[in-house]
Design a protein around this motif. Structure first.
Motif, PDB file in Angstrom:
ATOM      1  N   ASN A  63       0.826  -1.179   0.017  1.00 48.22           N
ATOM      2  CA  ASN A  63      -0.014   0.108  -0.076  1.00 48.22           C
ATOM      3  C   ASN A  63       0.762   1.246   0.011  1.00 48.22           C
ATOM      4  O   ASN A  63       0.873   2.099   1.092  1.00 48.22           O
ATOM      5  N   CYS A  64       1.791   1.678  -1.175  1.00 52.18           N
ATOM      6  CA  CYS A  64       2.503   2.584  -1.231  1.00 52.18           C
ATOM      7  C   CYS A  64       1.721   3.696  -2.228  1.00 52.18           C
ATOM      8  O   CYS A  64       2.169   4.718  -2.159  1.00 52.18           O
ATOM      9  N   ARG A 104      12.429  -0.531  -3.105  1.00 52.05           N
ATOM     10  CA  ARG A 104      11.705  -1.386  -2.133  1.00 52.05           C
ATOM     11  C   ARG A 104      11.162  -2.802  -3.067  1.00 52.05           C
ATOM     12  O   ARG A 104      11.561  -3.939  -2.750  1.00 52.05           O
ATOM     13  N   GLU A 242       8.502  10.943  -1.790  1.00 51.19           N
ATOM     14  CA  GLU A 242       8.595   9.833  -0.828  1.00 51.19           C
ATOM     15  C   GLU A 242       7.247   8.853  -1.239  1.00 51.19           C
ATOM     16  O   GLU A 242       7.432   7.459  -1.112  1.00 51.19           O
ATOM     17  N   THR A 243       6.023   9.501  -1.085  1.00 52.09           N
ATOM     18  CA  THR A 243       4.867   8.752  -0.981  1.00 52.09           C
ATOM     19  C   THR A 243       4.418   8.317  -2.279  1.00 52.09           C
ATOM     20  O   THR A 243       3.463   7.465  -2.469  1.00 52.09           O
ATOM     21  N   ILE A 268       4.562  23.990   1.750  1.00 49.78           N
ATOM     22  CA  ILE A 268       4.198  24.270   3.356  1.00 49.78           C
ATOM     23  C   ILE A 268       4.214  23.147   3.969  1.00 49.78           C
ATOM     24  O   ILE A 268       3.541  22.193   4.150  1.00 49.78           O
ATOM     25  N   ASP A 269       5.241  22.841   5.122  1.00 49.56           N
ATOM     26  CA  ASP A 269       5.383  21.537   5.690  1.00 49.56           C
ATOM     27  C   ASP A 269       6.484  22.130   6.836  1.00 49.56           C
ATOM     28  O   ASP A 269       7.374  22.686   6.604  1.00 49.56           O
ATOM     29  N   ARG A 271       8.655  20.067   7.821  1.00 46.59           N
ATOM     30  CA  ARG A 271       9.744  19.201   7.558  1.00 46.59           C
ATOM     31  C   ARG A 271      10.326  19.884   6.063  1.00 46.59           C
ATOM     32  O   ARG A 271       9.341  20.051   4.947  1.00 46.59           O
ATOM     33  N   GLY A 289      -0.593  21.222  12.765  1.00 42.07           N
ATOM     34  CA  GLY A 289      -1.844  21.319  13.166  1.00 42.07           C
ATOM     35  C   GLY A 289      -2.346  22.830  13.069  1.00 42.07           C
ATOM     36  O   GLY A 289      -3.397  23.097  13.556  1.00 42.07           O
ATOM     37  N   ASP A 291      -2.244  24.594   9.931  1.00 41.53           N
ATOM     38  CA  ASP A 291      -2.423  25.285   8.789  1.00 41.53           C
ATOM     39  C   ASP A 291      -3.885  25.928   8.410  1.00 41.53           C
ATOM     40  O   ASP A 291      -3.893  26.932   7.714  1.00 41.53           O
ATOM     41  N   TRP A 384      -1.721  14.112   2.927  1.00 44.55           N
ATOM     42  CA  TRP A 384      -2.752  13.641   4.129  1.00 44.55           C
ATOM     43  C   TRP A 384      -2.195  13.514   5.487  1.00 44.55           C
ATOM     44  O   TRP A 384      -2.602  12.926   6.429  1.00 44.55           O
ATOM     45  N   GLY A 385      -0.756  13.976   5.393  1.00 45.59           N
ATOM     46  CA  GLY A 385       0.104  14.188   6.682  1.00 45.59           C
ATOM     47  C   GLY A 385      -0.728  15.321   7.896  1.00 45.59           C
ATOM     48  O   GLY A 385      -0.889  14.836   8.900  1.00 45.59           O
ATOM     49  N   ARG A 388      -3.871  13.701   9.449  1.00 50.36           N
ATOM     50  CA  ARG A 388      -3.640  12.478  10.331  1.00 50.36           C
ATOM     51  C   ARG A 388      -3.378  13.108  11.770  1.00 50.36           C
ATOM     52  O   ARG A 388      -2.504  12.793  12.245  1.00 50.36           O
ATOM     53  N   HIS A 699       5.681   9.256   6.141  1.00 52.76           N
ATOM     54  CA  HIS A 699       6.085   7.954   5.342  1.00 52.76           C
ATOM     55  C   HIS A 699       7.188   8.097   4.659  1.00 52.76           C
ATOM     56  O   HIS A 699       7.584   8.951   4.026  1.00 52.76           O
ATOM     57  N   ARG A 703      10.640   2.097   3.421  1.00 52.37           N
ATOM     58  CA  ARG A 703       9.728   1.072   3.870  1.00 52.37           C
ATOM     59  C   ARG A 703       8.339   1.410   3.146  1.00 52.37           C
ATOM     60  O   ARG A 703       8.148   2.638   2.721  1.00 52.37           O
ATOM     61  N   HIS A 705       5.202   1.457   4.983  1.00 51.17           N
ATOM     62  CA  HIS A 705       4.737   1.390   6.445  1.00 51.17           C
ATOM     63  C   HIS A 705       5.752   0.644   7.152  1.00 51.17           C
ATOM     64  O   HIS A 705       6.946   0.966   7.104  1.00 51.17           O
TER      65      HIS A 705
HETATM   66  N1  LIG Z   1       7.775   5.211   0.613  1.00 55.48           N
HETATM   67  C1  LIG Z   1       6.299   5.283   1.027  1.00 55.48           C
HETATM   68  N2  LIG Z   1       5.234   5.752   0.314  1.00 55.48           N
HETATM   69  C2  LIG Z   1       4.074   5.709   0.728  1.00 55.48           C
HETATM   70  C3  LIG Z   1       3.737   5.172   2.258  1.00 55.48           C
HETATM   71  C4  LIG Z   1       4.957   4.607   2.723  1.00 55.48           C
HETATM   72  O1  LIG Z   1       5.009   3.835   3.859  1.00 55.48           O
HETATM   73  N3  LIG Z   1       6.236   4.738   2.300  1.00 55.48           N
HETATM   74  N4  LIG Z   1       2.540   5.108   2.597  1.00 55.48           N
HETATM   75  C5  LIG Z   1       1.470   5.299   1.625  1.00 55.48           C
HETATM   76  C6  LIG Z   1       0.388   5.517   2.250  1.00 55.48           C
HETATM   77  S1  LIG Z   1      -0.635   3.972   2.913  1.00 55.48           S
HETATM   78  C7  LIG Z   1      -0.280   6.567   2.386  1.00 55.48           C
HETATM   79  S2  LIG Z   1      -1.853   7.068   3.349  1.00 55.48           S
HETATM   80  C8  LIG Z   1       0.217   7.850   2.027  1.00 55.48           C
HETATM   81  C9  LIG Z   1       0.464   8.945   2.852  1.00 55.48           C
HETATM   82  O2  LIG Z   1       0.674  10.030   2.357  1.00 55.48           O
HETATM   83  P1  LIG Z   1       0.913  11.227   3.324  1.00 55.48           P
HETATM   84  O3  LIG Z   1      -0.050  11.314   4.537  1.00 55.48           O
HETATM   85  O4  LIG Z   1       0.679  12.471   2.332  1.00 55.48           O
HETATM   86  O5  LIG Z   1       2.262  11.204   3.823  1.00 55.48           O
HETATM   87  P2  LIG Z   1       3.067  11.788   5.054  1.00 55.48           P
HETATM   88  O6  LIG Z   1       4.368  11.417   5.088  1.00 55.48           O
HETATM   89  O7  LIG Z   1       2.186  11.101   6.443  1.00 55.48           O
HETATM   90  O8  LIG Z   1       2.567  13.372   5.210  1.00 55.48           O
HETATM   91  C10 LIG Z   1       3.291  14.388   4.129  1.00 55.48           C
HETATM   92  C11 LIG Z   1       3.638  15.377   4.605  1.00 55.48           C
HETATM   93  O9  LIG Z   1       3.002  16.018   5.521  1.00 55.48           O
HETATM   94  C12 LIG Z   1       3.907  16.819   6.503  1.00 55.48           C
HETATM   95  N5  LIG Z   1       2.989  17.278   7.658  1.00 55.48           N
HETATM   96  C13 LIG Z   1       2.696  16.566   8.605  1.00 55.48           C
HETATM   97  N6  LIG Z   1       1.990  17.360   9.381  1.00 55.48           N
HETATM   98  C14 LIG Z   1       1.858  18.538   8.983  1.00 55.48           C
HETATM   99  C15 LIG Z   1       0.927  19.583   9.334  1.00 55.48           C
HETATM  100  O10 LIG Z   1       0.377  19.885  10.153  1.00 55.48           O
HETATM  101  N7  LIG Z   1       0.869  20.657   8.289  1.00 55.48           N
HETATM  102  C16 LIG Z   1       1.633  20.517   7.075  1.00 55.48           C
HETATM  103  N8  LIG Z   1       1.182  21.498   6.253  1.00 55.48           N
HETATM  104  N9  LIG Z   1       2.282  19.458   6.965  1.00 55.48           N
HETATM  105  C17 LIG Z   1       2.452  18.521   7.635  1.00 55.48           C
HETATM  106  C18 LIG Z   1       4.776  15.905   6.867  1.00 55.48           C
HETATM  107  O11 LIG Z   1       5.943  16.480   7.320  1.00 55.48           O
HETATM  108  C19 LIG Z   1       5.025  15.109   5.477  1.00 55.48           C
HETATM  109  O12 LIG Z   1       5.945  15.804   4.923  1.00 55.48           O
HETATM  110  O13 LIG Z   1       1.547   7.336   1.608  1.00 55.48           O
HETATM  111  C20 LIG Z   1       1.807   6.471   0.721  1.00 55.48           C
HETATM  112  N10 LIG Z   1       3.080   6.196   0.227  1.00 55.48           N
END
Ligand SMILES: Nc1nc2c(c(=O)[nH]1)N[C@H]1C(S)=C(S)[C@@H](COP(=O)(O)OP(=O)(O)OC[C@H]3O[C@@H](n4cnc5c(=O)[nH]c(N)nc54)[C@H](O)[C@@H]3O)O[C@H]1N2
Ligand SMILES: Nc1nc2c(c(=O)[nH]1)N[C@H]1C(S)=C(S)[C@@H](COP(=O)(O)OP(=O)(O)OC[C@H]3O[C@@H](n4cnc5c(=O)[nH]c(N)nc54)[C@H](O)[C@@H]3O)O[C@H]1N2
Ligand code: SF4
Ligand SMILES: [Mo]
Length: 815
Positions: A63-64, A104, A242-243, A268-269, A271, A289, A291, A384-385, A388, A699, A703, A705
């Protein structure tokens, strides 16, 4: 480890060049471009003659968000090396793009032949979590499971049987592991009385719920490929490098389209993420938290400087100002009044108000608002970060406001403020029949349902299908998931709950590896990997080039592992529903049947044998770039949205009703407008006296997850570290690479520090998914973030707030 395994694993670990070249992965290019994996060329040294070798199409189905074809080079029944798609071109405007596996997927061999591989069925003999098991036969395992199901059904009914979240093989068809209702376990349970369902997911619970009130249903965004029409791209916490790093190549669509349009990109992040990594024009670090506060202040600037698209708001939206406010809404409860300080809180949302909340200087807020308000079209995306979190629903709705205020919805180069979308090929899925049990809980509240099931209600805990749960969870099916421990919040709490095996009486884990969740199982069943069976794989994110993969059987089942199809068929037989389950087909029979049904939907697709031989089938979106809500924008009367009013609901009457009716803990907010609210573990929490740092997660490229988390070469290529700003590090005497402890009232984690200006001060971050490695004192030594995360659900979706945490950090050797 058997000898064959040893031979396969050890040589490449020490092969020259590998660690060095791959550790440069911090630069995104290395991670995302068509990496020719060093161990591919290294393997070539020992590569056997071509005539010994067969190449079998397989896939990576984790699930990437991508799905990648893998070409398994098999010699003497063993996968010797792994190659990627060799069809198509390196040009993203082309409709025949090469779907390249990332590092991976290319290390799949190391997952198939991993020392952690589960070999035979096992039964727990120690305490849950201790990892003490004895080998049993399949017959014994089936008997244990059937007896337990019988007993629990008699005593509590089928509502006590729960299918836990698990996305390990999300991309499969026969092997599909989520949503619960699409799995073979659901088919088995539906033939025998049903199961307690769950709604929502760990990925998007808050945004899915939140934005559904704004746009009606799941909210789409424009495809990344459409940014070739944008003048400005604004990304809120979106990190495709990355995601979405490989596969259908969303990151490449973004980069190549951006090159064409030469649009500026603002990230806007908190990180400085890999998507920025030198190709952004501006990075605006923001406190986690907050935005929604930034959006409110930008709205203030836009209103004051006449940058708002009033005509768009009047025509398409409800509740921007009093003109379109529903009759039921109190006076001054419109969005504009909220921004101008005329609403219930009486606070004007000026840039000076937002600066201390967000950590962004007022002049940057003003300049950014002016730029977004005056540059059209402007693409606004959120990852989606940021949802969450504990206030994720309302935060995700707030970001959509930016697209609405500026009238960027439904146009080329614009967007809705949701995440990028793509187009999928319709494909007939395994029929799983109807669940006789209609009750569902939020996927995040299963531990609560073990402890206090019958106390959980619709208005307090979001129980659906009934006013309340009647029975607690007594039986858990956990197929291809690591949410029993690793991926679920507050590991120490979950551990304590699961210690009582009179509470939840039976946990069945079906996995490939001895994961931390497997260690909590009562019965473990070893599953085949994708390499050991045939399946169709799909739903990879690919902008405007959807595709599916025929993943064939590359090698024979390892050890005593059995396929999920066989496991469920065998259990069905013992439960008296064998023929109803199989309908007389084996796995291959089902694949042929499902594909024959799919061909009825699209007779232009190649036949089954051709698909098997060519491995991947690609299509293109007939509409080119995807533009979300284009039809609504063109004609809102004839193409209304799925909201109660048919328009975009900035003010939601439905949310006003829920806010009045639901019982919420102190501090939780559900509101008809997308206002800014803080969280109980936010930048302004009193708890900061004790735990001064906000901990967020992300994420991670090493890996998916926790999956691939036990592959040595990946662990070395991109190491698990906690990101911390030099200012915060220096204050604590921490230098880059030092061993540190991260702790709060929920637990303690140890890992090395990455001291970097890529992290804003006051915030630290850990990649999620590292394998939980507790010592005897419950201290984790592997950087497993969920030791520190909270079980407090978000108010509306009852989702996982895993990025809302306060912690303190110290050198590990300090008392
Ligand atoms: N390599 C890799 N790819 C993946 C996954 C994995 O585990 N590894 N997982 C997959 C899955 S299931 C999903 S759901 C997606 C997830 O995709 P996302 O949920 O978008 O990924 P995250 O890395 O959780 O968050 C994205 C960015 O949001 C930032 N962030 C965190 N909090 C805040 C905030 O309050 N405000 C702002 N503006 N930014 C914030 C983080 O620093 C991060 O850089 O990725 C998918 N892709
Ligand atoms: N703190 C924090 N926690 C998070 C997140 C976060 O951002 N922060 N993200 C959340 C999100 S978005 C998600 S989607 C969840 C993901 O949580 P999970 O769905 O639990 O994902 P994985 O950890 O990848 O676990 C997948 C499991 O499937 C197994 N598996 C892989 N292939 C197969 C197979 O072919 N057969 C079988 N039987 N098993 C297989 C793997 O070994 C692994 O144990 O995590 C959530 N947890
Ligand atoms: S982890 Fe994702 S991007 Fe990497 S090979 Fe697997 S499906 Fe493709
Ligand atoms: Mo996810």
């Amino acid at each position: 480890m058997n000898n064959k395994l040893k031979q396969l694993l050890t040589p490449s670990l020490t092969r020259r060049g590998f660690i060095k070249s791959s550790s440069a992965i911090g630069g995104l290019a290395a991670a995302t471009s068509a990496i020719s994996l060093p161990f591919k060329s290294a393997q070539a040294e020992t590569k056997p003659q071509a005539n010994d070798e067969k190449v079998v199409w397989s896939a990576c189905t984790v699930n990437c968000g991508s799905r990648c074809p893998l070409r398994m080079h098999v010699v003497d029944g063993e996968i010797k090396w792994v190659d990627a798609d060799n069809t198509g071109k390196d040009d993203y405007a082309n409709k025949d793009v090469q779907v390249r596996a990332c590092l991976r997927g290319r290390s799949m061999r190391r997952r198939v032949y991993n020392p952690d591989r589960l070999k035979y069925p096992m039964k727990r003999v120690g305490k849950r979590g201790e990892g003490k098991f004895k080998r049993i036969s399949w017959d014994e395992a089936y008997t244990e499971i059937v007896n337990s199901l019988d007993h629990i059904k008699k005593q509590y009914g089928n509502e006590a049987i729960y299918l836990n979240y698990g996305t390990g093989t999300l991309g499969g068809t026969v092997t599909k592991s989520w949503p619960p209702g699409s799995t073979l376990i659901a088919r088995l349970m539906n033939l025998t009385g049903g199961y307690l369902n769950h709604y929502g997911d760990y990925s998007t619970a808050q945004i899915a719920k939140g934005l559904s009130y704004t746009y009606g249903g799941w909210a789409n965004g424009n495809s990344f490929s459409d940014t070739e029409n944008s003048k400005l791209i604004v990304q809120f916490g979106n990190n495709p490098a990355e995601t979405r790093m490989s596969g259908g190549g969303l990151i490449h669509h973004l980069i190549e389209s951006k090159e064409k349009s030469n649009a500026r990109m603002i990230m806007i992040d908190p990180r400085y993420n890999d998507t920025a990594a030198g190709r952004e024009d501006q990075w605006i670090p923001i406190k986690p938290g907050t935005d929604a506060a930034l959006i409110a202040a930008m709205a203030h600037v836009m209103i004051k400087e006449d940058l708002v698209d009033q005509e768009f708001l009047d025509t398409y939206c409800i509740g921007y100002d009093e003109k379109t406010l529903p009759a039921s809404a109190p006076a001054n409860s419109d969005y504009k009044s909220y921004i101008l300080g005329l609403g219930e809180d009486g606070i004007e949302k000026t840039p000076e108000w937002a600066a201390p909340i967000t950590g962004i200087p007022a002049d940057i807020i003003i300049k950014t608002a002016r730029e977004i308000g005056s540059t059209k079209p402007c693409a606004i995306y959120q990852g989606w970060g940021l949802q969450r979190t504990q206030n994720g629903e309302i935060a995700s709705r707030a970001i959509a406001m930016l697209a609405l205020l500026t009238g960027n919805l439904g146009i080329h180069g614009g967007g809705s403020g949701a995440r990028e979308s793509d187009y999928n090929i319709p494909f007939v899925r395994f029929p799983t029949l109807e669940n006789p049990v209609k009750t569902a809980i939020s996927m995040f509240l299963w531990t609560d349902a073990i402890v206090r099931g019958p106390e959980m209600t619709a208005t307090r805990d979001g129980v659906r299908g009934k006013d309340k749960l009647d029975v607690p969870i007594k039986f858990i099916w956990n197929y291809a998931g690591n949410c029993v421990i690793n991926q679920h919040s507050d590991i120490n709490r979950t551990h304590d709950i699961l210690q009582d095996d009179k509470a939840c009486e039976m946990i069945v884990v079906i996995d490939n590896h001895m994961t931390s969740s497997a260690k909590y199982a009562d019965i473990i069943l070893p599953d085949l990997t994708t390499s050991e069976q045939a399946d169709f794989c799909m739903d990879g994110k690919a902008a405007n080039m959807p595709y599916f993969i025929f993943a064939d059987k590359a090698i024979e089942p390892q050890f005593e592992a059995r396929s999920i199809y066989q496991i469920c068929s065998d259990l069905a037989e013992r439960m008296g529903v064998g023929p109803a389950f199989t309908e007389g087909r084996d796995q291959e029979g089902w694949l042929r049947h499902l594909y024959a049904e799919t061909l009825k939907l699209d007779p232009t697709m190649p036949d089954f044998e051709t698909v098997r031989q060519q491995g991947i089938v690609k299509r293109s979106d007939p509409n080119g770039h995807y533009v979300a809500y284009q039809a609504f924008r063109a004609d809102p009367v004839n193409n209304p949205l799925n909201t109660p009013s048919g328009k975009v609901e900035i003010y939601s009457e439905e949310l006003a009703r829920i806010a009045a009716e639901w019982e919420l803990p102190e501090g939780d907010v559900i509101h008809p407008l997308p206002i800014y609210v803080s969280t109980s573990e936010g930048w302004d929490s009193p708890l900061r006296d004790k735990y001064p740092l906000q901990l967020t997660g992300f994420h991670f490229k090493a890996r998916c997850h926790s999956t691939y988390g036990n592959v040595d070469v990946l662990k070395q290529a991109a190491q698990q570290e906690m990101w911390i700003n030099p200012v915060d590090a220096e204050r604590r005497g921490i230098k880059n690479g030092d061993r540190i402890k991260i702790f709060n009232d929920r637990g303690e984690v140890r890992i090395n520090a990455k001291v970097t200006p890529r992290m804003m001060p006051g915030v630290v971050a850990l990649g999620e998914g590292a394998w939980y490695a507790p010592d005897g004192n419950k201290v984790d030594h592997n950087g497993s973030i969920n030791v520190l995360t909270s079980q407090h659900p978000s108010p509306l979706a009852k989702g996982n707030p895993q990025h809302t945490n306060l912690v303190e950090v110290q050198l590990a050797n300090k008392a």
